[in-house]
Design an enzyme around this catalytic site. Structure first.
Site, PDB file in Angstrom:
ATOM      1  CG  ASP A 409      -1.890   1.119   1.295  1.00  0.00           C
ATOM      2  OD1 ASP A 409      -1.716   2.095   0.537  1.00  0.00           O
ATOM      3  OD2 ASP A 409      -2.842   1.046   2.098  1.00  0.00           O
ATOM      4  CG  HIS A 410       3.380   3.829  -3.195  1.00  0.00           C
ATOM      5  ND1 HIS A 410       4.390   4.122  -2.306  1.00  0.00           N
ATOM      6  CD2 HIS A 410       3.935   3.978  -4.435  1.00  0.00           C
ATOM      7  CE1 HIS A 410       5.481   4.442  -2.961  1.00  0.00           C
ATOM      8  NE2 HIS A 410       5.243   4.358  -4.255  1.00  0.00           N
ATOM      9  NE  ARG A 411      -4.068   3.906   1.023  1.00  0.00           N
ATOM     10  CZ  ARG A 411      -5.258   3.448   1.425  1.00  0.00           C
ATOM     11  NH1 ARG A 411      -6.323   4.228   1.356  1.00  0.00           N
ATOM     12  NH2 ARG A 411      -5.364   2.213   1.885  1.00  0.00           N
TER      13      ARG A 411
END
Length: 437
Positions: A409-411
């Site tokens: 999850d790049h967040r």
């Protein structure tokens, strides 16, 4: 006095279920602890036990019934020594429904806005914003009517209720004309995107092709909803490494010889579970969950392992896999996988987890990208180990190599942190003595 047996909440998130099968019939005597029915939740099929002793007077919900709300009377039980003929199951059912409705009705009539509902299990700590209802006269509506109105974007202030004292009920909302649809539907489209997409895809093409339609069960519906939600709301980043397995396979063979008297046989997956858990502990920035304005970092690694069950994919959890021995992981995994395939997992055995592992190597799959299981922030996808040309000690040789892909999850996880995790996982697998230390 007869006792109303109600649809139980078999997990913290369960709102409704399917009464898959009755194991008793009218006139049967039951004791506390007897299995009465099998109930399909959004995760698994679970057994429902009797709490009291008595005789089943009536079965009020037939087996196979879907969408049975928690708290609905499903059967009636007469007490020991009571004449079943004197029992009034219908009255009991009405009384149960009335008692469940009364507190909610009172709450509905004191407020002009529906109470906030919990957000979907997406890992965010923020609930979706609701459009306020117009001020003025209070709006009296049942909780179910409010929920349907919100899902369909219907303005309750434009509806005339047909219930007692003008109360808006389910039928009023479902029969609302198009003009009653609130303009707030457009503004809330971003929070309902997964449901909208799922709904749009329900119309099947009318091709003249021989086919067979099968109604989806609750588990498959939840899988469809959650995967749609994950792909639409989570920015995935994929990182792949090739891992040499020869040392791991040699260690596994040696350990299995030593554990043979105990009846324990380690699988490659057992060692990969341990390697992933240790890598997460060594790279804690990947052992996280995204919650909007909060980033939660976990102090232990609980690995959710994907298992293909008849009802659909489910992920039983190896709790604190980083601190457990390989023999314990192997024993627990075999037990959990068996329960998953039989639909007997308990909620605490599949709810939670800090990261997931999906292994399709047994099918000969070389490499694939897995979808993150929210609220987790990463999943590791491993393919088959196969003989490939590989550089070993500076020279070209044939080695057993496996491709592993991490979805992050790049967040919550930067690319560099994800790369460090993949490098750590590769090192642990290629130098596997660290897994038994």
């Amino acid at each position: 006095m007869p006792t109303a047996i109600k649809m139980p909440a078999l997990s913290p998130t369960m709102e409704e279920g399917t009464l898959a099968k009755w194991l008793v019939k009218e006139g049967d005597s039951v004791s506390s602890g007897d299995i009465m029915a099998e109930i399909e939740t959004d995760k698994a099929t679970m057994e429902f036990e009797a709490v009291d002793e008595g005789v089943i007077v009536s079965i009020d919900v037939a087996e196979g019934t879907e969408g049975v709300k928690v708290g609905t009377v499903i059967a009636t039980l007469a007490e020991e020594g009571e004449d079943p003929a004197d029992a009034k199951p219908a009255d009991a059912k009405e009384a149960g429904a009335a008692s469940a409705e009364a507190p909610q009705a009172e709450k509905s009539e004191t407020k002009s806005e529906p109470a906030p509902e919990p957000s979907p299990a997406s890992g965010s700590s923020l609930a979706p914003t609701k459009a306020p209802l117009p001020s003025g006269d209070r709006i009296i509506a049942s909780p179910l009517a409010k929920r349907i109105a919100e899902q369909n974007g219907v303005d309750l202030s434009a509806i005339t209720g047909s219930g007692p004292n003008g109360r808006i009920v389910k039928a009023d909302v479902e029969g609302a004309p198009a003009a009653a649809t609130s303009t707030t539907r457009t503004t809330s489209a971003s929070t309902t995107a997964p449901e909208s997409v799922a709904a749009a895809s329900t119309t099947l093409p009318d091709f003249n092709i021989p086919h067979e339609d099968e109604k989806m069960g609750n588990v498959r519906k939840v899988i469809a909803r959650r995967l749609t939600e994950a792909k639409q709301t989570i920015p995935h980043i994929y990182l792949t490494v090739d891992v040499q397995l020869d040392a791991l396979l040699k260690l596994r063979s040696d350990l299995n010889k030593a554990l043979e008297p105990d009846g324990i046989k380690l699988s490659v997956n057992d060692l990969l579970i341990k390697a992933q858990a240790k890598a997460l502990l060594q790279v804690p920035k990947c052992n996280v969950s995204f919650g909007g304005d909060v980033l939660r970092t976990f102090k232990r690694a609980d690995i959710s392992v994907a298992v293909a069950a008849p009802s659909g994919l489910i992920t039983p959890i190896i709790v604190d896999a980083g601190s457990k021995s390989l023999s314990v992981i192997s024993t627990e995994m075999k037990e959990l996988a068996g329960k998953a395939r039989d639909g007997k997992l308990q909620p605490h055995e599949y709810q939670g987890g800090t990261a997931s592992l999906s292994n399709l190597g047994m099918f000969g799959i070389k490499q694939f990208d897995a979808v993150i299981n929210p609220p987790q922030a990463m999943i590791l996808a491993v393919g088959a180990g196969e003989q490939r040309p590989h550089v070993v000690d500076g020279a070209l040789a044939v080695a057993t190599v496996m491709s592993a892909t991490g979805s992050f999850d790049h967040r919550a996880i930067d690319g560099a942190d994800g790369a460090q995790f993949m490098q750590t996982f590769k090192t642990l697998v290629e130098n596997p003595l660290g897994l038994v230390a």
